[in-house]
Design a protein around this motif. Structure first.
Motif, short mmCIF file in Angstrom:
data_model
loop_
_atom_site.label_atom_id
_atom_site.label_comp_id
_atom_site.label_asym_id
_atom_site.label_seq_id
_atom_site.Cartn_x
_atom_site.Cartn_y
_atom_site.Cartn_z
N GLU A 420 43.76 47.97 33.35
CA GLU A 420 44.25 48.72 34.51
C GLU A 420 43.52 50.05 34.66
N LEU A 421 43.31 50.73 33.55
CA LEU A 421 42.60 52.01 33.60
C LEU A 421 41.16 51.83 34.10
N MET A 422 40.52 50.76 33.64
CA MET A 422 39.13 50.52 34.05
C MET A 422 39.04 50.17 35.53
N LEU A 423 39.87 49.23 35.98
CA LEU A 423 39.74 48.75 37.36
C LEU A 423 40.34 49.71 38.38
N LYS A 424 41.35 50.49 37.98
CA LYS A 424 41.91 51.45 38.93
C LYS A 424 40.95 52.61 39.22
N HIS A 449 41.08 32.17 45.45
CA HIS A 449 40.34 32.62 44.26
C HIS A 449 39.05 33.28 44.74
N VAL A 450 38.97 34.63 44.63
CA VAL A 450 37.85 35.33 45.24
C VAL A 450 37.00 36.13 44.24
N SER A 451 37.46 36.29 43.00
CA SER A 451 36.68 37.11 42.06
C SER A 451 37.01 36.76 40.61
N TRP A 452 36.24 37.37 39.72
CA TRP A 452 36.45 37.17 38.29
C TRP A 452 37.68 37.91 37.78
N VAL A 453 38.23 38.82 38.57
CA VAL A 453 39.37 39.62 38.10
C VAL A 453 40.67 39.28 38.85
N ASP A 454 40.71 38.14 39.53
CA ASP A 454 41.92 37.76 40.25
C ASP A 454 43.13 37.66 39.32
N TRP A 455 42.89 37.18 38.10
CA TRP A 455 43.98 37.03 37.13
C TRP A 455 44.66 38.37 36.86
N PHE A 456 43.83 39.44 36.81
CA PHE A 456 44.38 40.77 36.58
C PHE A 456 45.08 41.30 37.83
N ILE A 457 44.47 41.11 38.98
CA ILE A 457 45.02 41.63 40.24
C ILE A 457 46.41 41.08 40.50
N VAL A 458 46.60 39.79 40.25
CA VAL A 458 47.90 39.15 40.50
C VAL A 458 48.92 39.57 39.44
N GLN A 459 48.47 39.72 38.20
CA GLN A 459 49.38 40.05 37.10
C GLN A 459 49.87 41.50 37.15
N LEU A 460 49.07 42.41 37.66
CA LEU A 460 49.32 43.85 37.56
C LEU A 460 50.75 44.28 37.92
N PRO A 461 51.36 43.82 39.03
CA PRO A 461 52.69 44.33 39.38
C PRO A 461 53.84 43.50 38.80
N ILE A 462 53.52 42.50 37.97
CA ILE A 462 54.55 41.57 37.48
C ILE A 462 54.72 41.76 35.98
N GLU A 463 55.91 42.15 35.55
CA GLU A 463 56.14 42.41 34.13
C GLU A 463 56.12 41.12 33.30
N ARG A 464 56.69 40.07 33.83
CA ARG A 464 56.66 38.78 33.12
C ARG A 464 55.21 38.32 33.02
N ARG A 465 54.83 37.83 31.85
CA ARG A 465 53.44 37.40 31.67
C ARG A 465 53.19 36.08 32.39
N ILE A 466 52.09 36.01 33.14
CA ILE A 466 51.72 34.80 33.88
C ILE A 466 50.92 33.88 32.98
N ASN A 467 51.28 32.61 32.95
CA ASN A 467 50.52 31.59 32.21
C ASN A 467 49.54 30.93 33.18
N TYR A 468 48.28 31.34 33.11
CA TYR A 468 47.28 30.78 34.02
C TYR A 468 46.76 29.44 33.51
N MET A 469 46.43 28.57 34.45
CA MET A 469 45.74 27.34 34.11
C MET A 469 44.25 27.62 34.29
N ILE A 470 43.46 27.30 33.26
CA ILE A 470 42.06 27.69 33.20
C ILE A 470 41.19 26.50 32.82
#
Length: 603
Positions: A420-424, A449-470
Motif C-alpha cells: 500500500e505504501l509503495m503503490l499509494k 483484469h487490466v494489470s499486474w496489481v489488480d489483486w492488490f487494488i481489489v483487496q485494499l479496502p476489504i479486511e477479509r482476505r481474498i482467496n484468488y484463483m491463479i
C-alpha cells in the motif's frame, strides 16, 4: 466524524485533561533539572514518572468497574471537578515553597487520571461508533499529543522566563513560579465545564456491585486479568503497547541527563523542546494511521512502525548534533503514532461494550506495570553509575523484541501495508459500492483484469482476505510458491480444473471471499475481453456473486495496454473500482461481461 454531536466538545476535554496533567509534571521535572545533576537527576525524574504511573496500578479494578457501571460522560465530569480541587492544592504548595508536597500531589493528580482514563477512551467507541473507531482514536491521539507539545513548550517557556539563569533552591523555584498554578486551576475549571456538556452514550451497563473486600484481597484483579486474556489478540496488543510505553518512558527519563552530560545542554527549554518534537511526529503519525485505516483497522502499520521505533532508539546515543536529535525525536513520534492508533483501536473494536471499561482499565494496568518496572530498572542502573547510553541500547533490544512480536501477529497485514505504501505513492484509489460486498457470508468476486496489481487494488479496502484463483504455472514459480500458499491462493489449470473448482466451492461454503478474473489474462487493450465460463462450475450454495470493474489502470506501468496518453511523473494516477450489487441467481459469462462493462458508468 466531526459532524457527530459531542465530538468537538469531547476532543477539547481530552486536550485540557492532558494539558493540565502535564503542566504540573513539567514544572516538577524542570525544578529537578535545575537543582540536581547526574544519577540523582535520573532517579528523581524516574520517581516523578513512577508517581504518575502508580495510581493506574492501584485503581485498575475500581476504574474499570466505574466505567462499565456508570455513563462515561458523568465519570469525566466528576473526575474533572476533583482536578479543580487538586490543582488548587498544588497552587497553594507552590506559594508555600513546599517541594515535597508538590512532588506528592503528582500522585493525587495521577489518581484522578487513573479513574478518568477507561471512561475517556471507552467513550470513543460509544460516541463515534465502529465506523469511525480508527479515525476517533487517531483524533484523540493527535489531540492528546498536541496538548503535550503545547504544554511542554508553554509551561517550560514560562518556567525558564521566570527562573532564568539565577541559581535557586527547589523551594525558592516553586515560590517564583507559583502564579503558574492558577493556569492549572483555570484549565481544570474549563475542562469540568465542557465535560458537563457531553452527551450520555451508554447503551448497556454492568449490573455488578463493587465489593471492597474482593478488591483488597485481589479477587477482582485476578478475574479482570482473566477477562482481558480471553481474546488472545486483545492481550497481545496490550502487551505490545506496554512494551512501547516502557521504551518511551525510559527515553524521556534519561534524555535530560544524556543531553546535559554528553552534549552540554543546560537549558531546560532546549531539552524539553527536542523531546517535544516527538509530539509533532505523533500528531502526523496518528493522522496517517487514521488515513491508512479508512476501510478497516490497519494493524500492519504497527508491525512496520515497531521497526522504526527500534532504529531511532538505537541511533540516538550515536548522535551529537542537536538538529539530528530533533529529527530523530520527530521520527520516533511518527512511528509511535502509527503504532499506537491501530493497536488501541483494535482493542476497543474487539472488546464487548459491557466489559469495555474493565478491558481498557486492564490495558492501563498492564502498560503501567511495564512502565513502572522499567523505571525501577532505570533508577537502579542510574544508582549504580550506568550512563544513559547503556539504557538506550537496552531499550533498542526491547524494541527488537516488540518488532518480532508484532511481525508474528500481523505478518499478513504488514505485507499489505508495504504494498500500500509503495503503490499509494503513485496511485490514488476510490471505491464505489463497497456496501455491496456481504460481510457475513461467502462472496465470489468477478471482474475485469487490466494489470499486474489488480489483486492488490481489489483487496485494499476489504479486511477479509481474498482467496484468488491463479494460473497453476504462476502458482508454482520458484521462491514465490511458499508466499502464494501463505496467501491461500487456489491454483487453476485448464487441463485439470475440477479440483480447483471443488476447493473454491468449499471455501465459499465456509464464508470465504473467492476472486476470479474471467478473462483469463491481463487485457491487451482498453476493452474487456471475452469471459470464460469456468466460474459457472463453482457451487455457490448461498454465496453471492459481486461484479466489479477496475477503471484508470490502463496506460500505467503495470498494464499491458499503454495507450497514447502520457501522465506527468509527479501526478498520481486516479483509480476507481466499482462494485456492483450482489447477483444471487445463475448468470452466464456473456451477460456477466455486459454487467461489468456497464459498471464503468455507475455513480
Amino acid at each position: 466524524m466531526f459532524r457527530i454531536a459531542g465530538v468537538v466538545n469531547y476532543l477539547l476535554v481530552i486536550f485540557l485533561n492532558a494539558f493540565t496533567d502535564l503542566g504540573h509534571k513539567i514544572i516538577v521535572q524542570n525544578t529537578v533539572f535545575k537543582v540536581y545533576d547526574g544519577s540523582t537527576q535520573i532517579v528523581l525524574t524516574a520517581i516523578v514518572n513512577s508517581l504518575m504511573l502508580l495510581p493506574f496500578i492501584l485503581m485498575f479494578s475500581p476504574a474499570g468497574f466505574l466505567a462499565d457501571k456508570f455513563p462515561k460522560n458523568l465519570i469525566m465530569k466528576y473526575a474533572s471537578i476533583s482536578a479543580v480541587f487538586i490543582t488548587l492544592l498544588i497552587t497553594y504548595s507552590y506559594y508555600q515553597g513546599w517541594f515535597l508536597a508538590a512532588f506528592a500531589l503528582t500522585f493525587l493528580l495521577a489518581l484522578q487520571s487513573a479513574i478518568y482514563g477507561p471512561a475517556k477512551y471507552g467513550y470513543i467507541k460509544e460516541l463515534v461508533g465502529l465506523k469511525f473507531i480508527s479515525a476517533g482514536n487517531g483524533a484523540v491521539q493527535a489531540i492528546t499529543t498536541s496538548a503535550i507539545l503545547i504544554g511542554i513548550i508553554f509551561y517550560t517557556a514560562l518556567f525558564e522566563g521566570m527562573i532564568g539563569d539565577v541559581a535557586y533552591t527547589k523551594e525558592e523555584i516553586l515560590k517564583v513560579i507559583a502564579p503558574l498554578g492558577w493556569l492549572l486551576v483555570l484549565g481544570s475549571v474549563i475542562e469540568w465545564y465542557l465535560a458537563s456538556k457531553l452527551p450520555n452514550k451508554m447503551a448497556e451497563k454492568s449490573l455488578r456491585a463493587f465489593r471492597f473486600k474482593r478488591y483488597i484481597f485481589g479477587a477482582y484483579l485476578k478475574k479482570n486479568i482473566m477477562m482481558i486474556k480471553r481474546k488472545k489478540e486483545i492481550f497481545d496488543n496490550i502487551i505490545a503497547l506496554g512494551l512501547f510505553w516502557s521504551i518511551s518512558q525510559v527515553i524521556l527519563a534519561i534524555f535530560g541527563e544524556y543531553a546535559k552530560s554528553a552534549l552540554g545542554i543546560t537549558n531546560a527549554l532546549v531539552v524539553q523542546g527536542i523531546m517535544s518534537l516527538a509530539v509533532f511526529g505523533i500528531v502526523f503519525g496518528s493522522i496517517l494511521a487514521a488515513n491508512f485505516s479508512k476501510y478497516y483497522i490497519n494493524t500492519g502499520l504497527s508491525a512496520l512502525s515497531a521497526v522504526g521505533v527500534t532504529i531511532v532508539v538505537l541511533s540516538i546515543p550515536f548522535t551529537t548534533s542537536v538538529i539530528f536529535l530533533a529529527i530523530e525525536f520527530m521520527l520516533f513520534g511518527l512511528f509511535s503514532g502509527l503504532l499506537m492508533v491501530p493497536l488501541n483501536a483494535k482493542i476497543q473494536y474487539l472488546s464487548p461494550n459491557v466489559h469495555l471499561g474493565t478491558i481498557l482499565a486492564g490495558n492501563n494496568f498492564i502498560q503501567t506495570i511495564f512502565m513502572f518496572i522499567f523505571l525501577i530498572i532505570t533508577t537502579l542502573f542510574a544508582y549504580f553509575g550506568a550512563n544513559a547510553k547503556i539504557l538506550f541500547y537496552i531499550m533498542a533490544i526491547v524494541g527488537l523484541f516488540l518488532s518480532v512480536m508484532l511481525f508474528r501477529r500481523y505478518f499478513v497485514m504488514l505485507f499489505w501495508v508495504v504494498f500500500e505504501l509503495m503503490l499509494k505513492s503513485r496511485h490514488s484509489y476510490k471505491y464505489v459500492g463497497l456496501e455491496n460486498i456481504p460481510k457475513d457470508k461467502g462472496v465470489l468476486l468477478l471482474g475485469n483484469h487490466v494489470s499486474w496489481v489488480d489483486w492488490f487494488i481489489v483487496q485494499l479496502p476489504i479486511e477479509r482476505r481474498i482467496n484468488y484463483m491463479i494460473d497453476k504455472d504462476i502458482y508454482n514459480w520458484n521462491y514465490f510458491n511458499a508466499i502464494f500458499k501463505k496467501a491461500d491462493l487456489i491454483p487453476l489449470s485448464s487441463k485439470a480444473s475440477k479440483n480447483s473448482f471443488f476447493e473454491a466451492s468449499n471455501r465459499l461454503k465456509n464464508g470465504k471471499i473467492i476472486a476470479i478474473f474471467p478473462e483469463g489474462e491481463i487485457s491487451r487493450n482498453s476493452d474487456v475481453s471475452k469471459f470464460y465460463r469456468g466460474y459457472e462450475f463453482i457451487e455457490r450454495d448461498g454465496a453471492d456473486i459481486v461484479p466489479f470493474y477496475i477503471d484508470g489502470v490502463f496506460g500505467s506501468i503495470f498494464s499491458r495496454h499503454k495507450g497514447k496518453t502520457k501522465k506527468s511523473f509527479f501526478k498520481k494516477r486516479e483509480i476507481t473500482v466499482h462494485f456492483g450489487k450482489p447477483i444471487s441467481d445463475e448468470i452466464k459469462a456473456d451477460e456477466l461481461r455486459n454487467k461489468i462493462i456497464k459498471l464503468k458508468g455507475y455513480k
